[in-house]
Scaffold this motif. Structure first.
Motif, PDB file in Angstrom:
ATOM      1  N   ASN A 122       0.933  -1.111  -0.029  1.00 26.73           N
ATOM      2  CA  ASN A 122       0.056   0.038  -0.138  1.00 26.73           C
ATOM      3  C   ASN A 122       0.933   1.326   0.102  1.00 26.73           C
ATOM      4  O   ASN A 122       0.232   2.371  -0.218  1.00 26.73           O
ATOM      5  CB  ASN A 122      -0.947  -0.006   1.316  1.00 26.73           C
ATOM      6  N   ASN A 125       0.703   2.809  -3.460  1.00 25.09           N
ATOM      7  CA  ASN A 125      -0.754   3.305  -3.765  1.00 25.09           C
ATOM      8  C   ASN A 125      -0.353   4.778  -4.174  1.00 25.09           C
ATOM      9  O   ASN A 125       0.327   5.526  -3.674  1.00 25.09           O
ATOM     10  CB  ASN A 125      -1.810   3.306  -2.853  1.00 25.09           C
ATOM     11  N   LYS A 126      -1.230   5.081  -5.183  1.00 27.92           N
ATOM     12  CA  LYS A 126      -0.964   6.599  -6.003  1.00 27.92           C
ATOM     13  C   LYS A 126      -1.188   7.595  -4.732  1.00 27.92           C
ATOM     14  O   LYS A 126      -0.430   8.520  -4.594  1.00 27.92           O
ATOM     15  CB  LYS A 126      -1.842   6.816  -7.141  1.00 27.92           C
ATOM     16  N   ASP A 258      -8.456   3.448  -1.686  1.00 28.57           N
ATOM     17  CA  ASP A 258      -7.280   3.588  -2.537  1.00 28.57           C
ATOM     18  C   ASP A 258      -7.088   5.011  -3.364  1.00 28.57           C
ATOM     19  O   ASP A 258      -6.420   5.547  -4.123  1.00 28.57           O
ATOM     20  CB  ASP A 258      -7.583   2.739  -4.011  1.00 28.57           C
ATOM     21  N   LEU A 274      -8.062   7.160  -8.198  1.00 26.18           N
ATOM     22  CA  LEU A 274      -7.785   6.108  -9.093  1.00 26.18           C
ATOM     23  C   LEU A 274      -8.237   5.893 -10.188  1.00 26.18           C
ATOM     24  O   LEU A 274      -9.552   5.623 -10.489  1.00 26.18           O
ATOM     25  CB  LEU A 274      -8.102   4.790  -8.223  1.00 26.18           C
ATOM     26  N   ASP A 278      -4.509   3.311 -13.848  1.00 28.37           N
ATOM     27  CA  ASP A 278      -3.601   2.862 -12.564  1.00 28.37           C
ATOM     28  C   ASP A 278      -3.533   1.594 -12.146  1.00 28.37           C
ATOM     29  O   ASP A 278      -2.838   0.819 -11.322  1.00 28.37           O
ATOM     30  CB  ASP A 278      -4.177   3.819 -11.241  1.00 28.37           C
ATOM     31  N   LYS A 279      -4.962   0.946 -12.333  1.00 29.55           N
ATOM     32  CA  LYS A 279      -5.200  -0.391 -12.005  1.00 29.55           C
ATOM     33  C   LYS A 279      -4.330  -1.520 -12.675  1.00 29.55           C
ATOM     34  O   LYS A 279      -4.012  -1.564 -13.622  1.00 29.55           O
ATOM     35  CB  LYS A 279      -6.765  -0.873 -12.074  1.00 29.55           C
ATOM     36  N   GLY A 291      -5.162  -1.957  -1.943  1.00 32.02           N
ATOM     37  CA  GLY A 291      -4.222  -1.950  -2.315  1.00 32.02           C
ATOM     38  C   GLY A 291      -3.979  -2.695  -3.772  1.00 32.02           C
ATOM     39  O   GLY A 291      -4.244  -3.778  -3.501  1.00 32.02           O
ATOM     40  N   TYR A 292      -3.297  -2.273  -4.732  1.00 38.36           N
ATOM     41  CA  TYR A 292      -3.324  -2.963  -5.906  1.00 38.36           C
ATOM     42  C   TYR A 292      -1.748  -2.799  -6.357  1.00 38.36           C
ATOM     43  O   TYR A 292      -1.572  -3.157  -7.517  1.00 38.36           O
ATOM     44  CB  TYR A 292      -4.201  -1.975  -7.023  1.00 38.36           C
ATOM     45  N   CYS A 293      -0.803  -2.612  -5.427  1.00 42.29           N
ATOM     46  CA  CYS A 293       0.582  -2.442  -5.902  1.00 42.29           C
ATOM     47  C   CYS A 293       1.547  -3.710  -5.690  1.00 42.29           C
ATOM     48  O   CYS A 293       2.655  -3.369  -5.348  1.00 42.29           O
ATOM     49  CB  CYS A 293       1.000  -1.274  -5.369  1.00 42.29           C
TER      50      CYS A 293
END
Ligand code: NAD
Length: 353
Positions: A122, A125-126, A258, A274, A278-279, A291-293
């Motif tokens: 996380n 995350n942006k 996010d 988001l 970004d995904k 979180g997608y990171c």
């Protein structure tokens, strides 16, 4: 390409495996799980060898990197075994159950000149990056206080299906060490403040079949009079987006799940949304976590290792973005919450042991 192996083919493993597959810097050579069906099906899916014993795998295959995706109580012994073979370690959070074991992991990796990375995805995350950048630049002024609210849902059924979750011995606790750890880590990462003490309460209110805590509240006091107040529980009826609010001299920064918002005192407002681009696409069958990171952190680790291979091979641990030494600070906060909650006392940091 760095030869890599993974231990623990459970729920989180696809995020690592898909990330490795997407990377040009990594080649998956083997996976291991004590459950043969999981090891075998993962090996078939990712076209690599499979093992049932992690020591056997590491000794025979000698990968350059290993991903540890096993229950919490195994992270320490697996990281130390790999480090002694000269293998770089990427471990899922938490580093360990006990602070002293986490320290041992850091020391052992340093002695054997391998890197130790902790999965705190996380941090990539942006919204987190943007807010951290604004605070570091000083545009929000001095951080004064933070508030973290975690209201997630982990049912009796969720604990009952696992052969390690819900136990102090194997999970090391409940909502704090497993779910709230990310948000507590983010506050100290974003503000870059040194924690000084912890006062916390922990209770088991709803999960009566299990003895770990399912609610905790407390305060972490940091240098410069900065405080973090937290309320975290996992007996809500769904996973609400995490709420992290940081009050600074010139405004309030908020992370909700996010996304992020900064409200400046002078009336300006910035939203960090988001976007579709970004995904990261891990494939339809991969479970989604906050979180997608995972990919972003794993990519940064491999790029650091590759860069370092050709330059100065003495600084592996300094190069990775979430190093073991960095992770130790969050580990102390987690362990101090338990110590404070169990003994009903304020715990000063750093922890002695
Ligand atoms: N970063 C995140 O957001 C995130 C999210 C979920 C889980 N996690 C972490 O990932 C780790 C694994 O969690 P999970 O949900 O995938 O658990 P899981 O129970 O689904 O998977 C763990 C796997 O490890 C295997 N295993 C157990 N002992 C082993 C051994 N001695 N050798 C080899 N394999 C062994 C089990 O058979 C199982 O397949 C934990 O540390 C957890 O906290 C992180």
């Amino acid at each position: 390409m760095l030869k890599t192996a993974l231990i623990g083919c459970g729920r989180i493993s696809p995020l690592h495996l898909v990330s490795i597959k997407m990377l040009k810097e990594a080649e998956l050579i083997a996976v291991c799980d004590i459950k043969e069906d999981r090891a075998l099906s993962t090996a078939l899916q990712y076209n690599c060898k499979h093992y049932l014993d992690y020591k056997d795998m590491l000794l025979k295959e000698r990968p350059e990197v290993v991903h540890i995706c096993t229950p919490h109580y195994l992270h320490h012994e697996m990281a130390v075994f790999a480090a002694k073979l000269g293998i770089h370690v990427i471990t899922e959070k938490p580093m360990a159950i006990k602070y002293e074991d986490a320290v041992d992991m850091v020391n052992c990796c340093k002695e054997n000149n391998v890197s130790l990375s902790i999965m705190f995805q996380n941090r990539f995350n942006k919204a987190v990056r943007f807010i951290r950048n604004e605070i570091t630049k000083g545009s929000l002024g001095k951080p004064l206080a933070a508030r973290v609210i975690v209201t997630w849902s982990r049912s009796d059924d969720y604990y009952g299906k696992s052969d390690w979750k819900g136990t102090w011995e194997k999970e090391g606790g409940g909502v704090v060490i497993d779910q709230a750890i990310h948000s507590l880590d983010l506050v100290r990462y974003i503000t870059d403040k040194k924690p000084l003490s912890v006062q916390a309460n922990i209770f088991n209110r709803k999960h009566k079949k299990f003895d770990i805590e399912d609610i905790s509240e407390g305060i972490v006091e940091f240098e410069d009079n900065f405080t973090l107040s937290f309320y975290t529980m996992n007996y809500f009826t769904c996973d609400l987006p995490i709420d992290i609010t940081i009050h600074c001299e010139k405004g309030i920064a908020k992370i909700i799940g996010d996304e992020g918002v900064i409200d400046y005192i002078d009336g300006r407002k910035t939203s960090i949304l988001l976007q579709e681009e970004d995904k990261i696409d891990y494939g339809g069958n991969v479970k989604k976590y906050w979180g997608y990171c995972h990919y972003t952190e794993i990519e940064s680790i491999y790029q650091s290792l590759q860069k370092n291979n050709s330059n100065d091979p003495k600084k592996f641990n300094d190069l990775v973005e979430v190093s073991g030494e960095d992770g130790l600070i969050t580990q102390q906060i987690i362990n101090a919450i338990y110590e404070s909650g169990i003994n009903s006392k304020k715990v000063e940091l750093p922890l002695g042991y």
